[in-house]
Design an enzyme around this catalytic site. Structure first.
Site, PDB file in Angstrom:
ATOM      1  CG  ASP A  14      -4.491  -1.608   0.089  1.00  0.00           C
ATOM      2  OD1 ASP A  14      -3.552  -2.281   0.538  1.00  0.00           O
ATOM      3  OD2 ASP A  14      -4.677  -0.418   0.389  1.00  0.00           O
TER       4      ASP A  14
ATOM      5  CB  SER B  66      -0.958  -0.055   1.192  1.00  0.00           C
ATOM      6  OG  SER B  66      -2.032   0.850   1.031  1.00  0.00           O
TER       7      SER B  66
END
Length: 377
Positions: free
Chosen positions: A187, A62
């Site tokens: 993600d 991320s």
């Protein structure tokens, strides 16, 4: 097919010809996810430079993939700080008004992914995985299977750095998934926010891992009883539990775990960048000058120049407030190092100075009466 650890070893030998590993441990830097708390990674990089500790590969998740890609791409630290520090909330988040009006809940995301991609394009190195200055890997989740992929590994490196980082940062429902070869990617922090397990497959001597997940022993943000706040907080709780399991299983003597105290900031707080960067720098210096695996790597003159004396942090102190303890035994259940013994009406600490603690905070976070306190963290 060449294994990731063989690629890592080859890259290391190319950058350090003739250098034996006992002179400097082969080191992997793991940068975890956490939204704007990830600005702490800038402080981590700053501290590593101050301490003179080098790394030979970067694994990011991320926001950690964004900062990690810039560092692995050879950007000077000052340039990274300048580019990331100038980012404003509107650079990343622009609502999908038109799609919401036309499709309602059938729209793929709340915010426009193209706006986010354009912002990433302005700051990321325009290169391939093979041309990065330092071996770089980042993860994403394949929605169709629920499995994790690590971009940069053999067979998964035919992708631009921009696409890899976008997929690793694309929060579900917030940005559109990244599409490739008929699969959708989101993600990587959804399942592995601090990918220590993958870092170990690179066969390093040392792992420096940064965990930005919330902990019960730190002050949490004041969440409001609204849909988005509930959604984000739910995501964070799941992240905490998954990180807890990762630390249980994979933190050992080779892992220097850095946990900057940034839990009081929001995942989307753009107003406290300086404070978060300083927290990352301070905690990194504290950990690496005292951890058994790293303190001998720091130049003595650096340690002597620190404002505060270095205190060895090989153990975590454990205490129970007997007035609050109800003897439920949860601490004994969740502790992987047998630090507690639950008997009768109260629990007892078996290891007041726990040298085996994985620093996952599971005991304190799961105690229903907040009776457990941890120190020397």
């Amino acid at each position: 097919m060449t294994a990731p650890k063989e690629l890592f070893q080859t890259a290391y030998s190319l950058r350090h010809p003739g250098q034996r590993t006992q002179h400097r441990p082969r080191t992997v830097l793991v940068l975890g996810g956490g939204g704007m708390r990830g600005m702490a990674h800038l402080g981590v990089l700053r501290a590593l430079r101050t301490l003179g500790i080098e790394y030979d590969a970067i694994v990011g998740t991320s926001i950690g993939s964004l900062v990690g890609a810039m560092a692995a791409g050879g950007y000077p630290l000052e340039k990274i700080e300048q580019l990331v520090g100038a980012v404003q909330k509107e650079d990343y988040f622009r609502l999908n008004f038109v799609k919401f009006l036309l499709k309602g809940t059938r729209t793929r995301s709340m915010y426009r992914g193209d706006t986010f991609r354009d912002s990433l394009r302005r700051v990321l190195p325009d290169t391939s995985f093979a041309k990065m200055k330092v071996p770089f890997y980042c993860n994403a989740v394949r929605l169709e299977t629920g499995g994790t992929v690590f971009w940069g590994t053999p067979g998964m490196d035919d992708i631009s750095i921009l696409d890899a980082v976008y997929s690793s940062c694309a929060l579900p429902g917030i940005f559109e998934p990244f599409e490739k070869d008929g699969f959708s990617y989101m993600d990587g922090g959804m399942v592995d926010s601090v990918p220590i397990r993958f870092a170990k497959t690179l066969n390093p001597d040392l792992i420096i891992a940064v965990d930005l997940s919330l902990k019960g022993t730190f002050k949490a943000p004041d969440y409001k009883n609204k849909m988005l706040s509930t959604l984000y907080r739910t995501f964070e709780i799941v992240e905490e539990v998954l990180v807890e399991q990762t630390l249980h299983m994979h933190v050992d003597y080779r892992v220097a775990l850095i946990q900057p105290k940034v839990a009081h900031t929001s995942r989307f707080d753009f107003d406290k960048v300086g404070e978060v960067v300083s927290a990352g720098e301070d905690e990194t210096i504290r950990v690496l000058t005292s951890h058994a695996a790293t303190r001998d790597l720091v130049q003595p003159k650096v340690v002597e120049g620190l404002a505060c004396p270095v205190t060895p942090r090989d153990f975590v102190s454990v205490r129970i407030d007997t007035a609050r303890c109800i003897g439920c035994g949860m601490c004994e259940v969740v502790c992987e190092t047998d630090a507690f013994w639950a008997h009768g009406d109260k629990a007892t600490v078996r290891k007041l100075s726990n040298y085996e603690c994985t620093r996952d905070h599971a005991c304190a976070r799961n105690c229903p009466t907040d009776a457990i306190s941890l120190g020397n963290l």
